[in-house]
Design an enzyme around this catalytic site. Structure first.
Site, PDB file in Angstrom:
ATOM      1  CB  CYS A   1      -0.916  -0.058   1.221  1.00  0.00           C
ATOM      2  SG  CYS A   1      -1.658   1.500   1.720  1.00  0.00           S
TER       3      CYS A   1
ATOM      4  CB  CYS B   1       0.352   1.869   4.081  1.00  0.00           C
ATOM      5  SG  CYS B   1      -1.370   1.395   3.952  1.00  0.00           S
TER       6      CYS B   1
END
Ligand code: ZN
Length: 147
Positions: free
Chosen positions: A67, A70
């Site tokens: 991600c 993230c």
């Protein structure tokens, strides 16, 4: 008394309210209870923190290695730890390794921030934030929960 879980060995430690928890060390293994950075946890470790932390909140970042947002938020989350500890313990849960725990927490998109107090979820937020946004959001949510 405040109560914290040692990030290294998992022992439950009690520290007096008037003692600076930053300087506190684990009574079992001697590790510092706070190191100014988030602690990576498994679902079992998360459960232990939720069960045994008192006098402080928990802020969990649910993330995954693939991600991009993230990964972008990771240094921001780490910087927020330095500002929020020891009133808030910052934790990270890898949703690839712990999909069931992420699902039980109701996480549908990541990064997701979940704030706990006394073991219960009191606020949640999806999407990447800067360190100052994380600190402001956390403090506001705690103030609202206390009101
Ligand atoms: Zn320890």
């Amino acid at each position: 008394m405040r109560q914290f879980v040692c990030p290294d060995c998992g022992a439950v430690n009690r520290t007096p309210e008037d003692r600076d928890a930053h300087a506190a060390k684990c009574g079992r293994c001697g590790a510092r209870l706070f190191e100014g950075k988030p602690v990576e946890v498994t679902s079992a470790q998360l459960a232990a923190h939720r069960r045994s932390t008192s006098g402080a909140a928990l802020l969990l970042d649910v993330w995954a290695p693939w991600c991009g947002p993230c990964r972008a938020m990771a240094p921001q989350f780490a910087a927020a730890a330095a500002k929020l500890e020891p009133e808030v313990r910052l934790l990270k849960l890898n949703s690839d390794e712990e999909p069931q725990a992420a699902s039980e927490l109701g996480v549908s998109g990541i990064p997701a921030l979940i704030l706990f107090r006394d073991g219960r979820v009191i606020a949640r937020q999806a999407g990447a934030m800067s360190a100052s946004q994380i600190v402001a959001w956390t403090q506001q949510a705690l103030a609202q929960a206390a009101a």
